[in-house]
Design a protein around this motif. Sequence first.
Motif, mmCIF file in Angstrom:
data_model
loop_
_atom_site.group_PDB
_atom_site.id
_atom_site.type_symbol
_atom_site.label_atom_id
_atom_site.label_comp_id
_atom_site.label_asym_id
_atom_site.label_seq_id
_atom_site.Cartn_x
_atom_site.Cartn_y
_atom_site.Cartn_z
ATOM 1 N N PRO B 38 0.090 11.802 -1.242
ATOM 2 C CA PRO B 38 0.990 10.688 -1.566
ATOM 3 C C PRO B 38 0.458 9.364 -1.005
ATOM 4 O O PRO B 38 -0.478 9.354 -0.212
ATOM 5 C CB PRO B 38 2.303 11.083 -0.879
ATOM 6 N N ASN B 39 1.062 8.269 -1.435
ATOM 7 C CA ASN B 39 0.648 6.948 -0.951
ATOM 8 C C ASN B 39 0.709 6.902 0.572
ATOM 9 O O ASN B 39 1.665 7.373 1.183
ATOM 10 C CB ASN B 39 1.560 5.853 -1.500
ATOM 11 N N GLY B 40 -0.333 6.345 1.148
ATOM 12 C CA GLY B 40 -0.345 6.199 2.595
ATOM 13 C C GLY B 40 -0.708 7.464 3.337
ATOM 14 O O GLY B 40 -0.599 7.532 4.556
ATOM 15 N N ALA B 41 -1.170 8.507 2.604
ATOM 16 C CA ALA B 41 -1.476 9.775 3.252
ATOM 17 C C ALA B 41 -2.739 9.678 4.098
ATOM 18 O O ALA B 41 -2.911 10.427 5.057
ATOM 19 C CB ALA B 41 -1.643 10.865 2.195
ATOM 20 N N GLY B 42 -3.625 8.759 3.739
ATOM 21 C CA GLY B 42 -4.854 8.602 4.527
ATOM 22 C C GLY B 42 -6.130 8.829 3.730
ATOM 23 O O GLY B 42 -7.205 8.970 4.310
ATOM 24 N N LYS B 43 -6.025 8.838 2.407
ATOM 25 C CA LYS B 43 -7.216 9.078 1.583
ATOM 26 C C LYS B 43 -8.250 7.972 1.771
ATOM 27 O O LYS B 43 -9.420 8.232 2.066
ATOM 28 C CB LYS B 43 -6.826 9.170 0.100
ATOM 29 N N THR B 44 -7.797 6.738 1.585
ATOM 30 C CA THR B 44 -8.736 5.626 1.700
ATOM 31 C C THR B 44 -9.319 5.553 3.115
ATOM 32 O O THR B 44 -10.515 5.305 3.284
ATOM 33 C CB THR B 44 -8.034 4.311 1.324
ATOM 34 N N THR B 45 -8.483 5.809 4.100
ATOM 35 C CA THR B 45 -8.964 5.767 5.485
ATOM 36 C C THR B 45 -10.052 6.821 5.705
ATOM 37 O O THR B 45 -11.090 6.546 6.306
ATOM 38 C CB THR B 45 -7.792 5.998 6.448
ATOM 39 N N THR B 46 -9.825 8.028 5.193
ATOM 40 C CA THR B 46 -10.836 9.076 5.321
ATOM 41 C C THR B 46 -12.155 8.623 4.703
ATOM 42 O O THR B 46 -13.230 8.768 5.291
ATOM 43 C CB THR B 46 -10.375 10.361 4.582
ATOM 44 N N SER B 188 -7.470 10.677 -6.300
ATOM 45 C CA SER B 188 -6.770 10.361 -7.545
ATOM 46 C C SER B 188 -5.292 10.691 -7.447
ATOM 47 O O SER B 188 -4.874 11.542 -6.667
ATOM 48 C CB SER B 188 -7.387 11.164 -8.693
ATOM 49 N N HIS B 189 -4.510 9.979 -8.240
ATOM 50 C CA HIS B 189 -3.095 10.313 -8.382
ATOM 51 C C HIS B 189 -2.827 10.889 -9.769
ATOM 52 O O HIS B 189 -1.695 11.189 -10.102
ATOM 53 C CB HIS B 189 -2.224 9.073 -8.199
ATOM 54 N N ILE B 190 -3.883 10.971 -10.596
ATOM 55 C CA ILE B 190 -3.686 11.407 -11.979
ATOM 56 C C ILE B 190 -4.013 12.888 -12.074
ATOM 57 O O ILE B 190 -5.164 13.308 -11.979
ATOM 58 C CB ILE B 190 -4.558 10.572 -12.928
#
Lengths: 519, 297
Positions: B38-46, B188-190
């Motif tokens: 979900p949004n803010g889960a930490g994907k981009t940070t990882t 991805s969210h799709i």
Amino acid sequence: MTGTGRLLRLVLRRDRWIMPLWIFGFGILPYVYIAGFETLFATAQERVDYARVSAANTGFIALYGPLHGDSLGELAVWRGGFVPLMIGLAALLTVVRHTRADEESGRTELVRATVVGRYAQLAAALIATAGASLLMGLVVAGTMIGAGQPVAGSIALGVVFMLSGWMFAGVGAIAAQLTSSARSARTLGVVALGVSFVLRLGGDVSDDREFLAWLSPIGWVHRVFPYGENNGGPAVLALVFAIVTVGVSAYLLAHRDMGAGLLASRLGPATAAASLGSPLALAWRLHRGLLFGWTAGFAALGLVFGGVGSSVVQLAADSGGVDEVFSRIGGSGAVTDAYFATTAAVCGLIAACYAVQAALRMRDEEQSGHAEAVLSTSVGRFTWGASHLIFALLGPAVALLAQGLLAGVVHGTVGPVLAASLAQLPAVWVLAGVTMLLVGTWPKMASLAWGAIAACVLLLLVGSLLEFDQWVLDLSPFTHVPHLPGGTFTPLPLVLLTAVAAAFGGVGLLALRRRDVPR
Amino acid sequence: MTEAIDVEGLVKRFGAVTALDQLDLRVRTGEVHGFLGPNGAGKTTTIRVLLGLMRADGGTARLLGGDPWADATALHRRLAYVPGDVTFWPQLTGGEVIDLLGRLRGGLDPKRRDALIERFELDPRKKGRTYSKGNRQKVALVAALSSDVELLVLDEPTSGLDPLMEEVFREVILEEKRRGDRTVLLSSHILSEVEALCDRLTIIRAGRAVETGTLADLRHLTRTTIRAELTGPVNGLASITGVHGLTSEDGRVAFDVDADALEPALKTLVAAGVRSLISQPPSLEELFLRHYTKSEK
Ligand SMILES: Nc1ncnc2c1ncn2[C@@H]1O[C@H](COP(=O)(O)OP(=O)(O)OP(=O)(O)O)[C@@H](O)[C@H]1O
Ligand SMILES: [Mg+2]
């Protein structure tokens, strides 16, 4: 206009620190000058002498504007001749920040999709800036009346300050409509400010070209002569100018699409030139507009300052009584030297603004996500930072070179005049170094570098007048620049300043390597 | 080296916020790995930690056999990245950005670049600001895909693409996959995209991996929906552990059943006599919704 009230509150909230700073900073400046002059002149005769010399000194007139009287109030207003320019700058930057900058970042889109009228954002920005200017005018009038100055003159001075803000708020509003980026809007606004200053200067230094000053908003401001003539005419002109510019900006806003400017962008090359393949080449592309713009501005300053410099001596020779005063402070040669030393110091401070702006580009790059794209390729942090820093160091060098060279050529003595300008460089580099240090170690507060410049300006403007302790004055790198031409040249301070700049810059770059990007 | 990305116990804090909390992530060489949450889960940070843009506060991370922080510049020659928030310089055209980033990475294949520009129907002559969101995304995709690299790190690469372009993106990634030696980390969210492209996936929530495996593995963990018309009365269905939400009416039953309870449940139905039966495999959406909304810990 629906929603203006809410947006206005948003503007005030976002500017809750910076706005009081310029309202009160500029607002109490005339009072500071009064206080300074009161201690500086032991007798009224001294003050009258000072005024007489100054009013006949073309160099001073070029820098501060015309001087018609010798009262304390008039002298204070005259010495604060730069202040309307700075107010104009603050006003136009505020308006651009809350209009074009928001639109560029997409915040406007969010806001406009809610129940907010087309004009609300512009109106909120203008009302906030106009209100701040009004408040500043009240502070001026209040403090000056409190200091025992004549009421009519104090009100006139307050009106002058307020109108300076109003006029350039309008200019900022137009610039924001014409361009499609906040950066070009700011540039356009600053160019307008520069042109007004140069027109004012050109008109003031020669009687048969006085009409030039009447073409300039800054010229009108100087022609009110608070505490002297208290002219209403130029003030009315300024008010009309403010109203017209605001009207024009509203008209332009109604006739363009959101996100677009009126100056359309063109198509460019489909592939990159072979040279565009290194961090330095990228930095060149990002910095060259800034470099050309600043260099052109400095070249113009050089021409103007150089041209005026020649008439400083002439005028001194013409007026017999003044000559005697001159000889007391070292002869007409000393006056020319003092003039060029002052212009060099002014140029040094302006060049420092360029240095800080160029170094802060790095921070813009980081915040806009561009840095992430570059740093995810095989470009290291150090290389990336250095590629920007080099423009913050060499750009001001080119600009000062252009200014010093042209001023020297026009004046007829290249060496000393050029040396005076170039001697500013190490101090300018210290500010570039400070900026790099902030970007590396305390990125969220990187714009404090502007505060450092403001402090240097303040120390230069009022430091010696208020007889600050030497250690306070020593905080500004510009205090350590040798007084050229005329003074004795010692290389040691310049070497030390360069070393300090290098240390700051180096630590900043190393810190950049160790921290998160973006942060 | 069989693992392109090997992350263990990764911790990243932003002040009081713990963005990554003992995160594990393993991506095998040559696979397309979905990275969801979900949004803010930490994907981009990882991803930023993996790219050496951010420094982890704890745990270990290995990327292409190296240390993402210490060996950043060397590793970056071997990977290409599409950031989640794509903006480019207003002074440069799309074509210039593509070439520049390719060269900074160590080179790009001009033929491949031109082919991709054509496939994505991109006009490379426009300046940065004048691109629409989708077109900016295309610039970033072409820039990343034009280089011959071992690893593609894509952070929500198709947000803003229209369905036609989304289809082109899938084709391109499938072609890459067929080559067999390119690894792709795809955040991805799709869900349909993940389903179409990914060999394995990892779902994270609040900075922690909550599920990892192939789609089939994950499906196995979820419930099948069964609807049946029976000829006789059914007994004992409700008492089977793993049968949920049972409703029965006029000889029709409907329930959800865990994978391990499927066999006993079906046996019970057969014993009662089945006239018709519909079984619905768990949809990906349900799977995610369950993971995304599951309460803390
Ligand atoms: N630079 C930062 N400073 C402070 N907090 C941050 C920073 N970057 C991320 N965070 C926080 O870390 C958490 C993880 O953010 P991240 O961007 O990694 O999420 P994400 O999974 O990519 O979300 P999305 O699906 O919305 O892109 C969030 O709570 C976010 O607020
Ligand atoms: Mg993200």
